[in-house]
Scaffold this active site. Structure first.
Site, PDB file in Angstrom:
ATOM      1  N   CYS A   2      39.982 -44.679  -5.867  1.00 54.67           N
ATOM      2  CA  CYS A   2      39.205 -44.506  -6.888  1.00 54.67           C
ATOM      3  C   CYS A   2      39.562 -45.048  -8.382  1.00 54.67           C
ATOM      4  O   CYS A   2      40.771 -45.403  -8.472  1.00 54.67           O
ATOM      5  CB  CYS A   2      39.325 -42.944  -7.321  1.00 54.67           C
ATOM      6  SG  CYS A   2      39.031 -41.692  -5.900  1.00 54.67           S
ATOM      7  N   ARG A  27      36.519 -50.094  -6.974  1.00 53.91           N
ATOM      8  CA  ARG A  27      37.371 -49.013  -6.236  1.00 53.91           C
ATOM      9  C   ARG A  27      36.855 -47.949  -5.767  1.00 53.91           C
ATOM     10  O   ARG A  27      37.439 -46.915  -5.247  1.00 53.91           O
ATOM     11  CB  ARG A  27      38.437 -48.742  -7.458  1.00 53.91           C
ATOM     12  CG  ARG A  27      39.219 -49.712  -7.918  1.00 53.91           C
ATOM     13  CD  ARG A  27      40.321 -49.288  -9.231  1.00 53.91           C
ATOM     14  NE  ARG A  27      41.144 -48.400  -8.613  1.00 53.91           N
ATOM     15  CZ  ARG A  27      42.336 -48.672  -8.028  1.00 53.91           C
ATOM     16  NH1 ARG A  27      42.698 -49.826  -7.865  1.00 53.91           N
ATOM     17  NH2 ARG A  27      43.379 -47.597  -7.579  1.00 53.91           N
ATOM     18  N   TRP A  74      35.770 -42.627  -4.660  1.00 55.27           N
ATOM     19  CA  TRP A  74      35.784 -43.093  -3.303  1.00 55.27           C
ATOM     20  C   TRP A  74      36.195 -41.872  -2.610  1.00 55.27           C
ATOM     21  O   TRP A  74      37.570 -41.799  -2.311  1.00 55.27           O
ATOM     22  CB  TRP A  74      36.644 -44.302  -3.127  1.00 55.27           C
ATOM     23  CG  TRP A  74      36.645 -44.746  -1.523  1.00 55.27           C
ATOM     24  CD1 TRP A  74      37.591 -44.571  -0.793  1.00 55.27           C
ATOM     25  CD2 TRP A  74      35.679 -45.602  -1.140  1.00 55.27           C
ATOM     26  NE1 TRP A  74      37.114 -45.167   0.546  1.00 55.27           N
ATOM     27  CE2 TRP A  74      36.014 -45.753   0.349  1.00 55.27           C
ATOM     28  CE3 TRP A  74      34.356 -46.146  -1.775  1.00 55.27           C
ATOM     29  CZ2 TRP A  74      35.375 -46.410   1.278  1.00 55.27           C
ATOM     30  CZ3 TRP A  74      33.472 -46.886  -0.366  1.00 55.27           C
ATOM     31  CH2 TRP A  74      34.079 -46.966   0.824  1.00 55.27           C
ATOM     32  N   ASN A 100      43.216 -40.003  -9.104  1.00 56.97           N
ATOM     33  CA  ASN A 100      42.996 -40.948  -8.012  1.00 56.97           C
ATOM     34  C   ASN A 100      44.328 -40.749  -7.212  1.00 56.97           C
ATOM     35  O   ASN A 100      45.535 -40.845  -7.657  1.00 56.97           O
ATOM     36  CB  ASN A 100      43.101 -42.522  -8.536  1.00 56.97           C
ATOM     37  CG  ASN A 100      43.423 -43.679  -7.241  1.00 56.97           C
ATOM     38  OD1 ASN A 100      43.021 -43.211  -6.047  1.00 56.97           O
ATOM     39  ND2 ASN A 100      43.954 -44.521  -7.787  1.00 56.97           N
ATOM     40  N   GLY A 101      44.242 -40.518  -5.773  1.00 54.32           N
ATOM     41  CA  GLY A 101      45.203 -40.265  -4.999  1.00 54.32           C
ATOM     42  C   GLY A 101      45.005 -39.084  -3.987  1.00 54.32           C
ATOM     43  O   GLY A 101      43.811 -38.806  -3.769  1.00 54.32           O
ATOM     44  N   GLU A 482      40.561 -60.734  17.975  1.00 53.41           N
ATOM     45  CA  GLU A 482      40.542 -60.444  16.552  1.00 53.41           C
ATOM     46  C   GLU A 482      41.020 -61.740  15.807  1.00 53.41           C
ATOM     47  O   GLU A 482      40.195 -62.061  14.848  1.00 53.41           O
ATOM     48  CB  GLU A 482      41.399 -59.167  15.937  1.00 53.41           C
ATOM     49  CG  GLU A 482      41.137 -58.741  14.570  1.00 53.41           C
ATOM     50  CD  GLU A 482      39.882 -58.666  13.928  1.00 53.41           C
ATOM     51  OE1 GLU A 482      38.814 -58.529  14.732  1.00 53.41           O
ATOM     52  OE2 GLU A 482      39.706 -58.547  12.900  1.00 53.41           O
ATOM     53  N   LYS A 486      38.388 -63.622  13.407  1.00 56.67           N
ATOM     54  CA  LYS A 486      38.644 -64.067  11.877  1.00 56.67           C
ATOM     55  C   LYS A 486      38.569 -65.435  11.474  1.00 56.67           C
ATOM     56  O   LYS A 486      37.803 -65.826  10.731  1.00 56.67           O
ATOM     57  CB  LYS A 486      40.068 -63.429  11.298  1.00 56.67           C
ATOM     58  CG  LYS A 486      40.303 -62.163  11.343  1.00 56.67           C
ATOM     59  CD  LYS A 486      39.631 -61.493  10.076  1.00 56.67           C
ATOM     60  CE  LYS A 486      38.485 -61.016  10.270  1.00 56.67           C
ATOM     61  NZ  LYS A 486      38.126 -59.521  10.883  1.00 56.67           N
ATOM     62  N   GLU A 489      34.774 -66.652  11.910  1.00 55.77           N
ATOM     63  CA  GLU A 489      33.769 -66.319  10.818  1.00 55.77           C
ATOM     64  C   GLU A 489      34.088 -66.646   9.547  1.00 55.77           C
ATOM     65  O   GLU A 489      33.019 -67.053   8.608  1.00 55.77           O
ATOM     66  CB  GLU A 489      33.580 -64.476  10.963  1.00 55.77           C
ATOM     67  CG  GLU A 489      34.968 -63.886  10.435  1.00 55.77           C
ATOM     68  CD  GLU A 489      34.875 -62.414  10.330  1.00 55.77           C
ATOM     69  OE1 GLU A 489      33.683 -61.900   9.943  1.00 55.77           O
ATOM     70  OE2 GLU A 489      35.674 -61.763  10.712  1.00 55.77           O
ATOM     71  N   HIS A 505      42.428 -68.990  35.444  1.00 60.21           N
ATOM     72  CA  HIS A 505      41.175 -68.815  36.089  1.00 60.21           C
ATOM     73  C   HIS A 505      39.881 -69.359  35.303  1.00 60.21           C
ATOM     74  O   HIS A 505      38.902 -69.203  35.733  1.00 60.21           O
ATOM     75  CB  HIS A 505      40.829 -67.350  36.180  1.00 60.21           C
ATOM     76  CG  HIS A 505      42.008 -66.590  36.834  1.00 60.21           C
ATOM     77  ND1 HIS A 505      42.058 -66.527  38.138  1.00 60.21           N
ATOM     78  CD2 HIS A 505      42.940 -65.874  36.690  1.00 60.21           C
ATOM     79  CE1 HIS A 505      43.342 -65.752  38.644  1.00 60.21           C
ATOM     80  NE2 HIS A 505      43.752 -65.278  37.572  1.00 60.21           N
ATOM     81  N   LYS A 604      28.029 -57.810   5.267  1.00 59.20           N
ATOM     82  CA  LYS A 604      29.155 -56.663   5.302  1.00 59.20           C
ATOM     83  C   LYS A 604      28.807 -55.671   6.121  1.00 59.20           C
ATOM     84  O   LYS A 604      29.619 -55.211   6.859  1.00 59.20           O
ATOM     85  CB  LYS A 604      29.565 -56.247   3.908  1.00 59.20           C
ATOM     86  CG  LYS A 604      30.837 -55.186   3.913  1.00 59.20           C
ATOM     87  CD  LYS A 604      32.160 -55.884   3.967  1.00 59.20           C
ATOM     88  CE  LYS A 604      33.367 -54.980   4.399  1.00 59.20           C
ATOM     89  NZ  LYS A 604      34.136 -55.818   5.315  1.00 59.20           N
TER      90      LYS A 604
HETATM   91  C1  F6R Z   1      34.525 -58.785  11.181  1.00 59.66           C
HETATM   92  C2  F6R Z   1      33.481 -57.681  10.652  1.00 59.66           C
HETATM   93  C3  F6R Z   1      32.355 -57.333  11.735  1.00 59.66           C
HETATM   94  C4  F6R Z   1      32.294 -55.648  11.678  1.00 59.66           C
HETATM   95  C5  F6R Z   1      31.255 -55.180  12.377  1.00 59.66           C
HETATM   96  C6  F6R Z   1      31.012 -53.581  12.339  1.00 59.66           C
HETATM   97  O1  F6R Z   1      35.288 -59.150  10.327  1.00 59.66           O
HETATM   98  O2  F6R Z   1      33.639 -57.327   9.596  1.00 59.66           O
HETATM   99  O3  F6R Z   1      32.726 -57.580  12.933  1.00 59.66           O
HETATM  100  O4  F6R Z   1      33.645 -55.156  12.004  1.00 59.66           O
HETATM  101  O5  F6R Z   1      30.167 -55.664  11.921  1.00 59.66           O
HETATM  102  O6  F6R Z   1      31.087 -53.192  11.288  1.00 59.66           O
HETATM  103  P1  F6R Z   1      31.291 -51.544  10.989  1.00 59.66           P
HETATM  104  O7  F6R Z   1      32.766 -51.474  11.247  1.00 59.66           O
HETATM  105  O8  F6R Z   1      31.041 -51.450   9.383  1.00 59.66           O
HETATM  106  O9  F6R Z   1      30.778 -50.984  12.126  1.00 59.66           O
END
Ligand code: F6R
Length: 609
Positions: A2, A27, A74, A100-101, A482, A486, A489, A505, A604
């Site tokens: 927060c 935050r 938050w 905050n904490g 993963e 990364k 993307e 295979h 996002k």
């Molecule tokens: C990759 C990424 C996405 C999310 C996916 C699910 O870096 O951020 O692949 O992981 O869109 O999003 P959430 O977790 O918000 O359901």
């Protein structure tokens, strides 16, 4: 995570605090509030939602006063609501607190305070602080805060005001950031530098255990005995944008470096290395239901799905419960068999991903128990699921998920250990050992982060490649997936993650000198197998980069480049091994000049199908 801001001086405190909070919204932003001392009385305003809701409220009825504290929240304890928004007050309404904490022992303290007649108005852990200060207050607010803090266990950055003493703010720090800003006959506190930049560049970074007494003309930094502590005054040269990112070039890098803290925040107060116990008090799943579980379904998208794949290993290995993991967009259309004795865990950072929510709805219609692992309190997933286990990572701003992933893994470790203990699938000694090792993970991660500049150099060397392969096995196969996600993307380099044993295979045909291979090869029961896979790749002219355990000389001889990470039990290796892949992708994207925090075509939170 927060944000807090406090002001004391001759300006209108409300204006300075709102301005400061607006620079701390990264935050937290699910509710906000402010308290000022106005003509000897406390005046509080709070509002759910972003700060602009509070600003709108204030525009209709202005706050007046020269001493005040404010907060942008938050949520971790208690849903986002006006009652749970800070500041919180004691019974008399004279003492006000922003925090905050996490106060780990708040439930036991609250129980005692309630039995002694204190009236609580919120579900937060913070409110106990206001009542504890009230209990010890005999006219000296500093002494009362010290007495209150001696009873709490946990983390805090705290601001306290009392209407009896309008010329003073008390603030304290323990494992949560807090700075004091020095002005000209005015002084400030804040969680972070950006809040104060328009007002002062002279700042004191408080240390753990510091407690400060702030008036308009003076800042005293003291310890709990009231003894003065010498702290350096720093002159901050950052501009506002640099400051918001904590001095890091991008939010993604800041968030990668926050992980030792966010992992700790996720397990804090939920496990005890001394007693070897996990306590997930927020979950309402009876022991009989855990014992009778026939199966676990894990459903998620993207990075959260990869966390789910690691979860499969944890639940099967520790709790001996069969697990099926699904990509939500597939699950919702494949007419899955929904078993009433199973539990479905959905994993989502945002709690708003459309496919994941549709999957949740589907399993609920089949009367299957549901649990969300989620970062955003009050999100749709957390409201719809029967239970929610929150990752306490704070807002993740970089589009590429990093700290949310390791927070999800931490939540999965907690659940797997808890259910394994309840089902007696592991001994008490084993549970204790595993909890102790999880407790140490943030420290080990700090070690991994020290390799950041070496990984930067590696990224420069390999950023010209157009294709990349990531290989892993067993619990690290999801980390290969993963790592590849990364890289593609944020740097737009084609990358694939594969279980190393599958190479022969088909995909091995791809390997040549233009296709580097990053192999996750830390110590494990499949280590020898991985060495075999490395030989196969080398024999086809592949350049092999290894993520390996510290001191592994064999790997050094067999691979072209190595990134070493501390040795941990195999089940904890994913949470360390993922970090070099995050850093590698980040630096490759930076070298290529890509927009790291907002990669092309991505959002996002994917709230549409
Ligand atoms: C990759 C990424 C996405 C999310 C996916 C699910 O870096 O951020 O692949 O992981 O869109 O999003 P959430 O977790 O918000 O359901």
């Amino acid at each position: 995570m927060c944000g807090i801001v406090g002001y004391i001086g001759s300006k209108n405190a409300g204006d300075v605090i709102i301005d400061g909070l607006s620079r701390l919204e990264y935050r937290g932003y699910d509710s906000a509030g402010i308290a000022v001392i106005s003509e000897g009385k406390i005046d509080i305003r709070r509002s759910v939602g972003k700060l602009k809701q509070l600003v709108y409220q204030l525009s209709k009825n202005e706050l007046k006063g020269a001493t005040g504290i404010g907060h942008t929240r938050w949520a971790t304890h208690g849903k986002p609501s006006e009652e749970n928004a800070h500041p919180h007050t004691d019974c008399s309404g004279k003492i006000v607190v922003v925090h905050n904490g996490i106060i780990e022992n708040y439930l036991e303290l609250k129980k005692r305070l309630v039995s002694e007649g204190h009236k609580f108005k919120s579900e937060t852990d913070t409110e106990v602080l206001a009542h504890l200060v009230e209990e010890s207050y005999k006219g000296d607010i500093f002494k009362a805060v010290v007495a209150a803090l001696s009873q709490v266990r946990g983390t805090y950055a705290l601001g306290v005001i009392c209407s009896d003493n309008p010329g003073e703010i008390i603030a304290a720090r323990q494992d949560a950031p807090l700075i004091a800003g020095i002005g000209d006959n005015e002084n400030f506190i804040a969680s972070d530098i950006p809040a104060l930049l328009p007002y002062t560049r002279k700042m004191i970074f408080l240390e753990e255990g510091d407690i400060i007494r702030l008036s308009a003309s003076k800042i005293e930094v003291l310890n709990r005995k009231g003894e003065e502590q010498k702290r350096k005054i720093q002159n901050i040269a950052w501009d506002a944008v640099q400051a918001e990112k904590g001095g890091f070039k991008h939010f993604m890098l800041k968030e990668i470096f926050e992980q030792p803290q966010t992992i700790q925040d996720t397990f804090r107060g939920r496990m005890n290395p001394e007693t070897g116990k996990i306590e997930l008090g927020e979950l309402n799943i009876p022991v009989e239901a855990v014992n009778n579980l026939s199966k676990i379904n894990i459903v998620a998208c993207g990075t959260s799905y990869h966390a789910g794949l690691v979860g499969k290993f944890l639940f099967e290995n520790l709790a001996k419960i069969p697990v099926e993991v699904d990509i939500a967009s597939e699950f919702r259309y494949r007419e899955p068999i929904i078993d009433k004795n199973a539990i479905t865990i959905i994993i989502s950072q945002s709690g708003e991903t459309a496919d994941t929510l549709a999957a949740l709805k589907l399993v609920k219609s089949g009367n299957c128990r549901t649990l969300a692992i989620c970062n955003v309190m009050g999100s749709t997933a957390s409201r719809e699921a029967d239970d929610t286990l929150y990752t306490r990572c704070g807002p993740e701003i970089g589009v590429a998920s990093t700290k949310a992933f390791t927070g999800q893994l931490t939540a999965l470790y907690l659940l797997a250990i808890d259910w394994a203990s309840k089902r007696k699938a592991i001994s008490k000694e084993k549970a204790e050992a595993v909890i102790k090792e999880l407790w140490e993970i943030p420290g080990r991660l700090n070690e991994v982060l020290k390799a950041s500049e070496d990984i930067h150099a590696l990224a420069k060397e390999f950023s010209g490649k157009r294709d990349f392969l990531f290989l892993g096995r067993n619990v690290n196969y999801p980390i290969a997936l993963e790592g590849a996600l990364k890289l593609k993307e944020i740097s737009y380099i084609h990358a694939e993650g594969y279980p190393a044993g599958e190479m022969k295979h088909g995909p091995i045909a791809l390997i040549d000198e233009n296709m580097p291979v990053m192999v996750i090869a830390t110590e494990s029961k499949v280590y020898e197998k991985i060495l075999g896979n490395i030989e196969e790749a080398k024999a086809r002219g592949g350049t092999v980069l290894a993520i390996a355990s510290e001191g592994d000389t064999q790997i050094k001889a067999k691979t072209t480049r190595q990134i070493f990470v501390p040795r941990v039990d195999e089940i904890f290796s994913p949470i360390l091994n993922v970090v070099p892949t995050q850093l590698f992708s980040y630096y490759v994207a930076v070298v290529l000049g890509c927009d790291v925090d907002q990669p092309r075509n991505l959002a996002k939170s994917v709230t549409v199908e």
